[in-house]
Design a protein around this motif. Structure first.
Motif, PDB file in Angstrom:
ATOM      1  N   GLY A  56       2.151   3.603   7.323  1.00 51.09           N
ATOM      2  CA  GLY A  56       2.377   3.790   8.747  1.00 51.09           C
ATOM      3  C   GLY A  56       2.792   5.195   9.129  1.00 51.09           C
ATOM      4  O   GLY A  56       3.105   5.464  10.288  1.00 51.09           O
ATOM      5  N   GLY A 104       0.978   7.747   9.429  1.00 51.02           N
ATOM      6  CA  GLY A 104       0.002   8.374  10.321  1.00 51.02           C
ATOM      7  C   GLY A 104      -1.098   9.092   9.565  1.00 51.02           C
ATOM      8  O   GLY A 104      -1.907   9.800  10.164  1.00 51.02           O
ATOM      9  N   LYS A 105      -1.177   8.887   8.246  1.00 50.38           N
ATOM     10  CA  LYS A 105      -2.163   9.595   7.429  1.00 50.38           C
ATOM     11  C   LYS A 105      -3.595   9.250   7.846  1.00 50.38           C
ATOM     12  O   LYS A 105      -4.419  10.134   8.094  1.00 50.38           O
ATOM     13  CB  LYS A 105      -1.962   9.248   5.941  1.00 50.38           C
ATOM     14  CG  LYS A 105      -0.557   9.477   5.423  1.00 50.38           C
ATOM     15  CD  LYS A 105      -0.422   9.132   3.953  1.00 50.38           C
ATOM     16  CE  LYS A 105      -0.584   7.669   3.589  1.00 50.38           C
ATOM     17  NZ  LYS A 105       0.435   6.754   4.136  1.00 50.38           N
ATOM     18  N   SER A 106      -3.860   7.946   7.930  1.00 53.47           N
ATOM     19  CA  SER A 106      -5.235   7.552   8.267  1.00 53.47           C
ATOM     20  C   SER A 106      -5.605   7.987   9.676  1.00 53.47           C
ATOM     21  O   SER A 106      -6.764   8.306   9.952  1.00 53.47           O
ATOM     22  CB  SER A 106      -5.400   6.033   8.161  1.00 53.47           C
ATOM     23  OG  SER A 106      -5.176   5.618   6.841  1.00 53.47           O
ATOM     24  N   THR A 107      -4.645   7.996  10.565  1.00 52.46           N
ATOM     25  CA  THR A 107      -4.930   8.425  11.929  1.00 52.46           C
ATOM     26  C   THR A 107      -5.334   9.898  11.950  1.00 52.46           C
ATOM     27  O   THR A 107      -6.286  10.286  12.634  1.00 52.46           O
ATOM     28  CB  THR A 107      -3.692   8.172  12.812  1.00 52.46           C
ATOM     29  OG1 THR A 107      -3.304   6.810  12.668  1.00 52.46           O
ATOM     30  CG2 THR A 107      -3.991   8.453  14.264  1.00 52.46           C
ATOM     31  N   GLN A 129     -10.173   4.477   3.593  1.00 47.45           N
ATOM     32  CA  GLN A 129      -9.140   3.720   2.889  1.00 47.45           C
ATOM     33  C   GLN A 129      -9.621   2.314   2.554  1.00 47.45           C
ATOM     34  O   GLN A 129      -9.447   1.840   1.437  1.00 47.45           O
ATOM     35  CB  GLN A 129      -7.887   3.650   3.771  1.00 47.45           C
ATOM     36  CG  GLN A 129      -6.771   2.826   3.183  1.00 47.45           C
ATOM     37  CD  GLN A 129      -5.462   3.000   3.964  1.00 47.45           C
ATOM     38  OE1 GLN A 129      -5.393   3.696   4.960  1.00 47.45           O
ATOM     39  NE2 GLN A 129      -4.426   2.369   3.479  1.00 47.45           N
ATOM     40  N   GLU A 178      -6.205   7.400   0.560  1.00 47.40           N
ATOM     41  CA  GLU A 178      -5.600   6.478  -0.413  1.00 47.40           C
ATOM     42  C   GLU A 178      -6.626   5.820  -1.331  1.00 47.40           C
ATOM     43  O   GLU A 178      -6.763   4.598  -1.339  1.00 47.40           O
ATOM     44  CB  GLU A 178      -4.801   5.397   0.334  1.00 47.40           C
ATOM     45  CG  GLU A 178      -3.777   6.013   1.259  1.00 47.40           C
ATOM     46  CD  GLU A 178      -2.556   5.139   1.472  1.00 47.40           C
ATOM     47  OE1 GLU A 178      -2.186   4.422   0.515  1.00 47.40           O
ATOM     48  OE2 GLU A 178      -1.973   5.197   2.551  1.00 47.40           O
TER      49      GLU A 178
HETATM   50  N1  LIG Z   1      -5.946   1.047  16.306  1.00 41.18           N
HETATM   51  C1  LIG Z   1      -4.622   1.090  16.390  1.00 41.18           C
HETATM   52  N2  LIG Z   1      -3.963   0.589  17.459  1.00 41.18           N
HETATM   53  C2  LIG Z   1      -2.621   0.648  17.542  1.00 41.18           C
HETATM   54  N3  LIG Z   1      -1.832   1.181  16.610  1.00 41.18           N
HETATM   55  C3  LIG Z   1      -2.410   1.710  15.518  1.00 41.18           C
HETATM   56  C4  LIG Z   1      -3.826   1.686  15.347  1.00 41.18           C
HETATM   57  N4  LIG Z   1      -4.117   2.291  14.163  1.00 41.18           N
HETATM   58  C5  LIG Z   1      -2.939   2.653  13.633  1.00 41.18           C
HETATM   59  N5  LIG Z   1      -1.907   2.323  14.439  1.00 41.18           N
HETATM   60  C6  LIG Z   1      -0.496   2.593  14.200  1.00 41.18           C
HETATM   61  O1  LIG Z   1      -0.340   3.964  13.952  1.00 41.18           O
HETATM   62  C7  LIG Z   1       0.620   4.180  12.946  1.00 41.18           C
HETATM   63  C8  LIG Z   1       0.031   5.043  11.858  1.00 41.18           C
HETATM   64  O2  LIG Z   1      -0.990   4.301  11.191  1.00 41.18           O
HETATM   65  P1  LIG Z   1      -1.857   4.931  10.030  1.00 41.18           P
HETATM   66  O3  LIG Z   1      -2.886   3.912   9.679  1.00 41.18           O
HETATM   67  O4  LIG Z   1      -2.341   6.252  10.431  1.00 41.18           O
HETATM   68  O5  LIG Z   1      -0.807   5.054   8.866  1.00 41.18           O
HETATM   69  P2  LIG Z   1      -1.041   5.432   7.333  1.00 41.18           P
HETATM   70  O6  LIG Z   1      -0.132   6.542   7.030  1.00 41.18           O
HETATM   71  O7  LIG Z   1      -2.465   5.611   7.048  1.00 41.18           O
HETATM   72  O8  LIG Z   1      -0.478   4.143   6.606  1.00 41.18           O
HETATM   73  P3  LIG Z   1      -1.033   3.372   5.292  1.00 41.18           P
HETATM   74  O9  LIG Z   1      -0.453   4.048   4.118  1.00 41.18           O
HETATM   75  O10 LIG Z   1      -0.460   2.004   5.460  1.00 41.18           O
HETATM   76  O11 LIG Z   1      -2.507   3.409   5.347  1.00 41.18           O
HETATM   77  C9  LIG Z   1       1.071   2.818  12.475  1.00 41.18           C
HETATM   78  O12 LIG Z   1       2.283   2.526  13.105  1.00 41.18           O
HETATM   79  C10 LIG Z   1      -0.008   1.899  12.954  1.00 41.18           C
HETATM   80  O13 LIG Z   1       0.546   0.665  13.261  1.00 41.18           O
END
Ligand SMILES: Nc1ncnc2c1ncn2[C@@H]1O[C@H](COP(=O)(O)OP(=O)(O)OP(=O)(O)O)[C@@H](O)[C@H]1O
Ligand SMILES: [Mg+2]
Lengths: 438, 314
Positions: B42, B44-47, B86, B163
């Motif tokens: 969570g 924010g990496k994937s975002t 991912q 990941e």
């Molecule tokens: N489509 C979406 N709508 C609403 N919230 C989202 C959406 N995609 C991601 N989020 C939120 O944005 C935040 C960052 O998510 P992200 O997937 O970027 O994390 P991450 O670092 O990739 O985590 P992980 O290691 O679990 O993959 C999280 O709180 C997630 O719930």
């Protein structure tokens, strides 16, 4: 080029999927085949077209009967018919399945009781056991009774049981409306991954009901749908059989052709859920190419389905479709309209889970409207008019004109109407989808 | 034009309805390096990755990939990158080879060049023997390897891996880490996200450590570790509930952080030689026995603990 690659990939995927194949080719043929058999004629010489595996079926009839002796429909059974001397609906179903019309598809034997029939399935002696419950007849007479026909199937088999299930569903639903259900062994079906989904069954059922009602009223003028199944058509025209079957096959081909478009366009939704759509968007492939590829895949599927069914109809049932150019033009119209209809419907759907219900519902409804003139046996101008409010109606009109000897010029209005429908659906659908997947 | 930078992220923001998933992230990835985005679930990496590959519009900010703007030149960006998502994204009804051929075409490869590249990739990911098998029947690790292979087909200038090692066996993981090193050896730039600090430590030239949508520290691995200075990381287990010593230990001079995590206590301390005796003493005072002790050199885990007060892993 990339659009074609995407289309070919989609085609490969769907042609590897047995239930997709069954739904595209087998079901329309079976439905038409059933009507063919129902209308009494079965040339022994031209049935090499059926190359279905024979399914071993064990049937247990526990039905206690209870048909009133003067029940209207029994009284009207013609002398010498198989149905004379029958006391329960269970026997009717058993006879129906044992009828020589299905002999190619399944070998039905009676079992003494439910346990032994299930054992036969478990030990793989039979593929399906059908148990007709004790209150089967009672349920038809008494509105408060509910009866469940059990289908117990070998989970390792695929095609045979689903064919049997389709046939039994049609029969049961046709008789009873909602009172008799098929209680298939749900877990087993799911294990086999082959349960017909609700939408598919819905289509079958709606079709059967509509046509049984239409044909029944038409031919026997009664409420007794049963007779639509067994009554020979004999009276009237010189070759009513081929004519009727041709029209029905045309109707089925159109009905399912318009089902294929929407259900195959749906692959966009499942790609969206599986992440492959997002991945496609990370490649240097324009969005329009991706959508175009999906459209092309669907159009090709409909085209292949159409050609296969037309050829099948002419080889096996001896149907004459008419002037090839006219038929080709109508086919073109359908090949454009069905995927466009699909894109339009898909743009209304949020999640793949809703898709089955929405697509099944809308396609069935528009299909019935479009084929209303067949169900009304071409006697109702109203039905004809109604049918022109949906693309299926125009498709049918085009094919009918061709079958009645029309040339390219005669079918042109119908083809133009189909193309106009396609354009409208396409533009609305693509506009909405672009917003969604952008 | 891209002045040696493969990726340049400038104050990227992304908010979903309620959540601010990314809040002002900036970093540079140099050409030819492995850059790790390290952070817990969570973070924010994937975002960030979705924005860099033009799948998501940033709410604010801009980024350049090989000098191309993600806002204005998405096609150029897409041609430059190979994305390894991912979640495994493959066609299960097709064979491994058919998948590679299809995706290769989507990247614009054709003919003999495509065929040859597919063979190379199959070799690289160790699926040559299984190339005709349907992907639906593959193990999780095999699917992950194929998932990676697809992103490498067109020899992208920048490989973006999200990941790639989650949920697979150690052997496949090793295979993937070695692949990443090979890629760097071939001069590709790799942006790699992970929540395993060992992976970041082993692979990355530069690391950005993320939490709750922000970069909390970035630099080389050594730079980051210097943040915690000459600290030691001490893990211990005790015979009673942590509450009995938690407050005393937090107040002990030389202790920076105390982190209870499933049955263990993780501490960040100045010098374990000096602090440990005090910990034993106060434990005895509270009637608690220390049953196990482990002392580690400082690592990225300690850095994260130091900066956020939380463990990197959940
Ligand atoms: N489509 C979406 N709508 C609403 N919230 C989202 C959406 N995609 C991601 N989020 C939120 O944005 C935040 C960052 O998510 P992200 O997937 O970027 O994390 P991450 O670092 O990739 O985590 P992980 O290691 O679990 O993959 C999280 O709180 C997630 O719930
Ligand atoms: Mg992620």
């Amino acid at each position: 080029m990339k659009a074609l690659d995407i289309a070919l990939k989609d085609l490969t995927q769907s042609f590897r999927n047995l239930s997709v194949l069954a739904f595209i080719f087998l079901v329309p043929v079976l439905v038409t085949g059933m009507f063919y058999l129902m209308f009494g004629g079965l040339g022994g010489d031209d049935d090499e077209g059926f190359a279905l595996p024979r399914t071993e079926v064990q049937i247990v009839n526990l039905d206690a009967g209870g048909l009133p002796a003067d029940a209207g429909f029994l009284a009207s059974v013609p002398q010498g018919s198989d149905l004379r001397g029958i006391h329960s609906m269970g026997e009717v179903l058993a006879q129906f399945l044992q009828g020589e019309g299905f002999a190619e598809v399944m070998a039905v034997t009676a079992a003494p009781d439910a346990a032994s029939a299930r054992t036969a399935v478990d030990s793989q002696e039979a593929a399906v056991a059908i148990v007709i419950p004790q209150n089967f007849t009672a349920a038809l007479i008494d509105p408060t009774e509910r009866a469940v026909v059990e289908l117990y199937q070998d989970p390792t088999l695929t095609l045979g049981p689903s064919v049997v299930k389709g046939i039994v569903s049609q029969f049961v639903d046709g008789f009873s409306g909602s009172k008799v259900a098929i209680g298939a062994n749900v877990e087993q079906l799911n294990d086999a991954g082959l349960a017909m989904d609700a939408a598919q069954l819905q289509v079958l059922v709606a079709q059967y009901l509509a046509s049984a009602a239409g044909q029944g009223r038409q031919q026997i003028g009664g409420e007794s749908r049963l007779l639509a199944v067994v009554s020979p058509t004999g009276e009237g025209d010189a070759s009513p059989l081929v004519g009727a079957v041709g029209l029905i096959m045309a109707g089925m081909t159109i009905f399912y052709g318009f089902f294929t478009g929407p259900s195959s366009v749906q692959s966009i939704l499942s790609e969206d859920e599986k992440g492959t759509l997002a991945r496609l968007f990370t490649t240097p492939t324009p969005q329009s190419t991706i959508l175009g590829g999906k459209f092309l895949a669907t159009a090709l599927t409909v085209l292949i389905q159409f050609i296969a069914l037309l050829v099948f109809g002419s080889l096996v049932f001896g149907i004459e479709w008419g002037n090839p150019i006219a038929v080709g033009l109508v086919t073109l119209g359908i090949v454009a309209a069905s995927p466009a209809f699909g894109i339009f419907l898909m743009s209304l759907i949020k999640r793949a889970r809703q898709a089955g219900v929405v697509l099944g519902g809308v396609v069935t409804l528009t299909g019935i409207l479009g084929l209303a003139s067949i169900f009304a046996a071409n006697r109702s101008p109203a039905a004809k008019l109604v049918s022109l409010f949906v693309p299926q109606g125009w498709a049918l009109r085009g094919l009918e004109l061709a079958m009645n000897g029309g040339g390219a010029g005669d079918v042109l209005p119908a083809v133009v109407a189909l193309l106009a429908w396609s354009a409208v659906f396409f533009v609305i659908g693509v506009t909405r989808c672009r917003k969604r997947f952008a | 034009m891209s002045n040696g930078k493969a990726i340049q992220a400038l104050d990227l923001h992304k908010s979903y309805d309620e959540i601010q998933a990314v809040r002002g992230v900036s970093f540079d990835v140099r050409q030819g390096e492995v850059f790790a985005l390290l952070g817990p679930n969570g973070a924010g990496k994937s975002t960030i990755i979705s924005m860099l590959c033009c799948l998501l519009q940033p709410s604010q900010g801009e980024a350049f990939v090989m000098g191309h703007s993600i806002l204005k030149e998405p096609s150029e960006v897409k041609a430059a990158i190979g994305v390894i998502p991912q979640e495994v994204a493959l066609y299960e009804d097709l064979s491994a080879r058919e998948n590679l051929i299809f995706w290769g075409k989507m990247y614009g490869l054709r003919g003999p060049a495509l065929k040859q590249r597919v063979d190379e990739i199959l070799e690289l990911i160790g699926l040559r023997a299984r190339q005709k098998g349907r992907v639906g029947k593959f193990s999780g690790g095999m699917k992950r390897r194929l998932n990676i292979g697809i992103g490498l087909l067109h020899r992208p200038q920048v490989v973006i891996m999200d990941e790639p090692t989650v949920g697979i066996d150690p052997q496949s993981r090793r295979n993937i880490l070695d692949n990443v090193k090979e890629l760097r050896g071939e001069g590709m730039t790799v942006l790699y996200t992970t929540h395993y600090m060992e992976e970041a430590q082993e692979l990355a030239d530069h690391i950005a450590s993320m939490d709750m949508g922000e970069i909390i520290a970035q630099g080389t691995c050594d730079d980051l570790i210097k943040i915690v200075g000459e600290c030691d990381r001490v893990d211990l287990t005790i015979s009673a509930s942590a509450d009995r010593v938690l407050e005393t230990w937090k107040a002990t001079p030389g202790v920076y952080q105390v982190m209870p995590e499933d049955g263990k206590l993780g501490l960040l301390v100045d010098d374990s030689n000096l602090v440990l005796p005090k910990l034993f003493e106060s434990a005895s005072g509270a009637g608690v026995r220390i049953t196990w002790v482990d002392i580690q050199e400082p690592n990225l885990e300690a850095v994260f603990l130091h900066l956020t007060g939380r463990a990197l892993r959940d």
